[in-house]
Design an enzyme around this catalytic site. Structure first.
Site, PDB file in Angstrom:
ATOM      1  N   ARG A 121      -0.457 -24.966  13.315  1.00 16.03           N
ATOM      2  CA  ARG A 121       0.470 -26.105  13.449  1.00 16.03           C
ATOM      3  C   ARG A 121       0.498 -26.590  14.883  1.00 16.03           C
ATOM      4  NH1 ARG A 121       4.902 -26.968   9.879  1.00 16.03           N
ATOM      5  NH2 ARG A 121       4.850 -25.545   8.131  1.00 16.03           N
TER       6      ARG A 121
ATOM      7  N   LYS B 137      -2.315 -10.000   0.807  1.00 20.19           N
ATOM      8  CA  LYS B 137      -1.181  -9.520   0.044  1.00 20.19           C
ATOM      9  C   LYS B 137       0.121  -9.773   0.820  1.00 20.19           C
ATOM     10  CE  LYS B 137       0.322  -5.740   1.388  1.00 20.19           C
ATOM     11  NZ  LYS B 137       0.565  -5.569   2.842  1.00 20.19           N
TER      12      LYS B 137
ATOM     13  N   HIS C  85      -6.947  -4.435   1.992  1.00 21.15           N
ATOM     14  CA  HIS C  85      -7.866  -3.855   2.974  1.00 21.15           C
ATOM     15  C   HIS C  85      -7.973  -2.331   2.853  1.00 21.15           C
ATOM     16  CE1 HIS C  85      -4.298  -3.023   5.494  1.00 21.15           C
ATOM     17  NE2 HIS C  85      -5.048  -2.194   6.163  1.00 21.15           N
TER      18      HIS C  85
ATOM     19  N   LYS D 157     -11.535   0.484   3.163  1.00 21.94           N
ATOM     20  CA  LYS D 157     -11.684   1.622   4.079  1.00 21.94           C
ATOM     21  C   LYS D 157     -12.789   2.528   3.536  1.00 21.94           C
ATOM     22  CE  LYS D 157      -6.884   1.605   5.686  1.00 21.94           C
ATOM     23  NZ  LYS D 157      -6.914   1.414   7.127  1.00 21.94           N
TER      24      LYS D 157
ATOM     25  N   GLU E 176       3.314   5.988   8.363  1.00 19.60           N
ATOM     26  CA  GLU E 176       3.023   5.362   9.650  1.00 19.60           C
ATOM     27  C   GLU E 176       4.063   5.794  10.672  1.00 19.60           C
ATOM     28  OE1 GLU E 176       1.401   1.084   9.300  1.00 19.60           O
ATOM     29  OE2 GLU E 176       2.913   1.261   7.734  1.00 19.60           O
TER      30      GLU E 176
ATOM     31  N   ASP F 199       5.339  -3.877   0.192  1.00 18.75           N
ATOM     32  CA  ASP F 199       4.340  -3.969   1.255  1.00 18.75           C
ATOM     33  C   ASP F 199       3.150  -3.045   1.006  1.00 18.75           C
ATOM     34  OD1 ASP F 199       3.238  -4.760   3.677  1.00 18.75           O
ATOM     35  OD2 ASP F 199       4.323  -3.270   4.849  1.00 18.75           O
TER      36      ASP F 199
ATOM     37  N   HIS G 128      -1.706  -1.516  -1.863  1.00 19.74           N
ATOM     38  CA  HIS G 128      -2.624  -0.457  -1.412  1.00 19.74           C
ATOM     39  C   HIS G 128      -2.557   0.812  -2.268  1.00 19.74           C
ATOM     40  CE1 HIS G 128      -2.979  -3.128   1.868  1.00 19.74           C
ATOM     41  NE2 HIS G 128      -2.057  -2.634   2.654  1.00 19.74           N
TER      42      HIS G 128
ATOM     43  N   LYS H 116       7.511   3.961   7.087  1.00 27.08           N
ATOM     44  CA  LYS H 116       7.300   3.625   8.497  1.00 27.08           C
ATOM     45  C   LYS H 116       8.297   4.421   9.330  1.00 27.08           C
ATOM     46  CE  LYS H 116       5.669  -1.130   7.953  1.00 27.08           C
ATOM     47  NZ  LYS H 116       4.322  -1.051   8.548  1.00 27.08           N
TER      48      LYS H 116
HETATM   49  C1  BG6 Z   1      -0.446  -3.787   5.849  1.00 26.48           C
HETATM   50  C2  BG6 Z   1       1.058  -3.747   5.838  1.00 26.48           C
HETATM   51  O1  BG6 Z   1      -0.940  -4.228   4.623  1.00 26.48           O
HETATM   52  O2  BG6 Z   1      -0.950  -2.493   6.133  1.00 26.48           O
HETATM   53  C3  BG6 Z   1       1.611  -3.201   7.148  1.00 26.48           C
HETATM   54  O3  BG6 Z   1       1.569  -5.061   5.630  1.00 26.48           O
HETATM   55  C4  BG6 Z   1       0.969  -1.858   7.475  1.00 26.48           C
HETATM   56  O4  BG6 Z   1       3.015  -3.056   7.084  1.00 26.48           O
HETATM   57  C5  BG6 Z   1      -0.536  -1.972   7.390  1.00 26.48           C
HETATM   58  O5  BG6 Z   1       1.371  -1.490   8.781  1.00 26.48           O
HETATM   59  C6  BG6 Z   1      -1.171  -0.627   7.552  1.00 26.48           C
HETATM   60  O6  BG6 Z   1      -2.560  -0.768   7.603  1.00 26.48           O
HETATM   61  P1  BG6 Z   1      -3.444   0.344   8.261  1.00 26.48           P
HETATM   62  O7  BG6 Z   1      -4.846  -0.041   7.920  1.00 26.48           O
HETATM   63  O8  BG6 Z   1      -3.152   0.289   9.743  1.00 26.48           O
HETATM   64  O9  BG6 Z   1      -3.001   1.621   7.654  1.00 26.48           O
END
Ligand code: BG6
Length: 464
Positions: free
Chosen positions: A55, A155, A185, A189, A223, A242, A247, A332
């Protein structure tokens, strides 16, 4: 081993990669470093074009500076030659998603890049997902959606079953399913990809892959980091949406679904869908949610009961899996980063279970827990671990970042590691009872101290 050995192939035809939301958090943390690596190692050809859509009025120099900062943050070094390659590719484009004229200009801009041949286009939506509909509708209306165009969506795909259904309908109006790449993603991995290959190529485990032999499967993603300034996103999302909806459920599929007859996108998706359809909706009584103690301050909302920790138990209806306990858990602000898939086999003595553990993070590898007799006159059994670590066998350099893989797979038309529309809907259906229950009130929300181990999050005080 260097990256040229991992990527023996190169993308031949120079694509145009259009990134919506180039200045956003995801773009800065994951996408820009991935594009830099692919350009640097020559996986993307020199005359690739990367268009940063924003933007704001930004110059290409502003964007390049951003790339350099992100790479420095991630890798601690940034190769000037690699950066030069990005510089030749990078262009900026200012666009207001509400303004149809800007899409007309974008179309003209893209058509102008084509020259003699029509270039493949990736349109990468790195914006918050509630902005998808308005952009995707206009891409369709302004014909930026022909068959050489692929749409990559981050996502979460929707917020619940109803919004996901709506979003899928909107996207389907402009794009066909084989043009749509819903990114997860975690599936990109290395260990996740290895999991399917591992299951297919190690027959010693095949005959053990059912509820007669497997007592419990636990998939956890912990995390240390908190929400990292993503208050708006997180307040609308929470840990269940999330990580678990995407995932963890995707990892569960590739862990337990039937081995595909052929390791290709069509067979993988067929088996995933079949597996997901047979999971019973999650029971809120068995679900646990927590919030780290500084969260409310961080987001400046004393009334928030969004969870930063979630744990659910699932049951599968099939005769193959109905007696295996399935646990998905994420959080987290915990003591350490740890993502793993733990397969616990049945053993006559509960205290010593054989475990096969696929480690995704922090170090990718496979561990096998065995019971070993302690040396001495008595037969005393102890745990011992056999382990394989990718970095020891292949070196640190082997590690292709998940986002590099995502981009390459989309460019080579491989949808294996992306979620299909049906999978997305099934995963929302599974979580629906818990989402609804958790939305009602904050009953059962466990407040935990930031930095503590997940094993200490008290499971009492659940929603009843
Ligand atoms: C994302 C989440 O999809 O994955 C985040 O939205 C999270 O909240 C992240 O921190 C973690 O990814 P990775 O690859 O660092 O474990």
């Amino acid at each position: 081993m260097n990256k040229s050995a991992i990527f023996p192939f190169k993308i031949q035809d120079p694509p145009v990669i259009v990134v919506f939301g180039i200045t956003g958090d995801l773009s800065r943390r994951k996408l820009l470093p991935a594009l830099y690596h692919l350009m640097r190692h020559g996986v993307l050809p020199a005359n690739t074009v990367i268009i940063g859509v924003s933007r704001k009025s930004l110059t290409s120099e502003d964007l390049l500076k951003e790339v350099e900062l992100c790479v420095l943050e991630k890798d601690k070094v940034c190769d000037p030659d690699g950066l030069k390659k990005v510089k030749t590719a990078l262009q900026s484009f200012q666009l207001n998603p509400d303004n149809p004229e800007d899409f007309e200009k974008l179309k003209a801009f893209l058509d102008n890049l084509d020259g003699q041949t029509k270039r493949h286009r990736l349109i990468y939506m790195s914006t918050p997902s509630d902005a998808y509909s308005v952009i995707v509708e206009k891409l369709g209306a302004h014909h930026i959606n022909d068959s050489r165009t692929k749409l990559l969506l981050e996502k979460p795909f929707g917020h619940d079953i109803d919004s996901a259904t709506e979003l899928i309908k909107t996207v389907d109006k402009g794009f066909k399913e084989d043009q749509i790449y819903r990114i997860d993603h975690y599936l990109a991995k290395e260990t996740a990809q290895n999991l399917l290959a591992f299951r297919m190529h190690n027959p010693i485990f095949q005959s053990l892959w059912d509820d007669k032999h497997i007592h419990q499967v636990t998939i956890r993603a912990f995390e240390e980091i908190g929400i990292e300034g993503r208050a708006d996103f997180y307040e609308k999302t929470g840990a269940l949406r999330d990580l678990v909806q995407s995932h963890l459920l995707q990892l569960l599929c590739i862990t337990l679904m039937d081995n595909p007859a052929i390791l290709d996108s069509q067979h993988i998706h067929k088996n995933k869908q079949e597996f997901l359809k047979n999971i019973e909706p999650a029971d809120p009584i068995k679900a646990v949610r927590g919030q780290y103690n500084s969260y409310k301050n961080e987001i400046n909302n004393p009334g928030s009961f969004i969870e930063t920790y979630a744990k659910i138990e699932l049951k599968h209806k099939s005769t193959k899996w109905k007696n295996t306990k399935i646990v998905l858990e994420t959080g987290k602000g915990l003591s350490q980063k740890n993502t793993e898939i733990v397969i616990e086999f049945k053993t006559p003595h509960e205290e010593i279970r054989n475990k096969l553990i696929f480690k995704l993070q922090p170090s990718e590898g496979i561990h096998l827990d065995l019971a070993i007799k302690e040396p001495g006159f008595e037969t005393l059994m102890k745990h011992a671990e056999l382990y394989f670590e990718y970095k020891n066998s292949f070196g640190e350099q082997m590690n292709v970042d998940a986002y590099e893989r995502v981009l390459v797979d989309a460019l080579r038309n491989d949808q294996s590691l992306f979620a299909s529309d049906e999978e997305v809907l099934e995963t929302w259906k599974i979580l629906d009872p818990v989402l609804k229950q958790w939305q009602k009130n904050n009953q059962g929300l466990v407040i935990y101290k930031k930095g503590m181990g997940a094993e200490n999050i008290i499971e009492g005080d659940k929603i009843s």
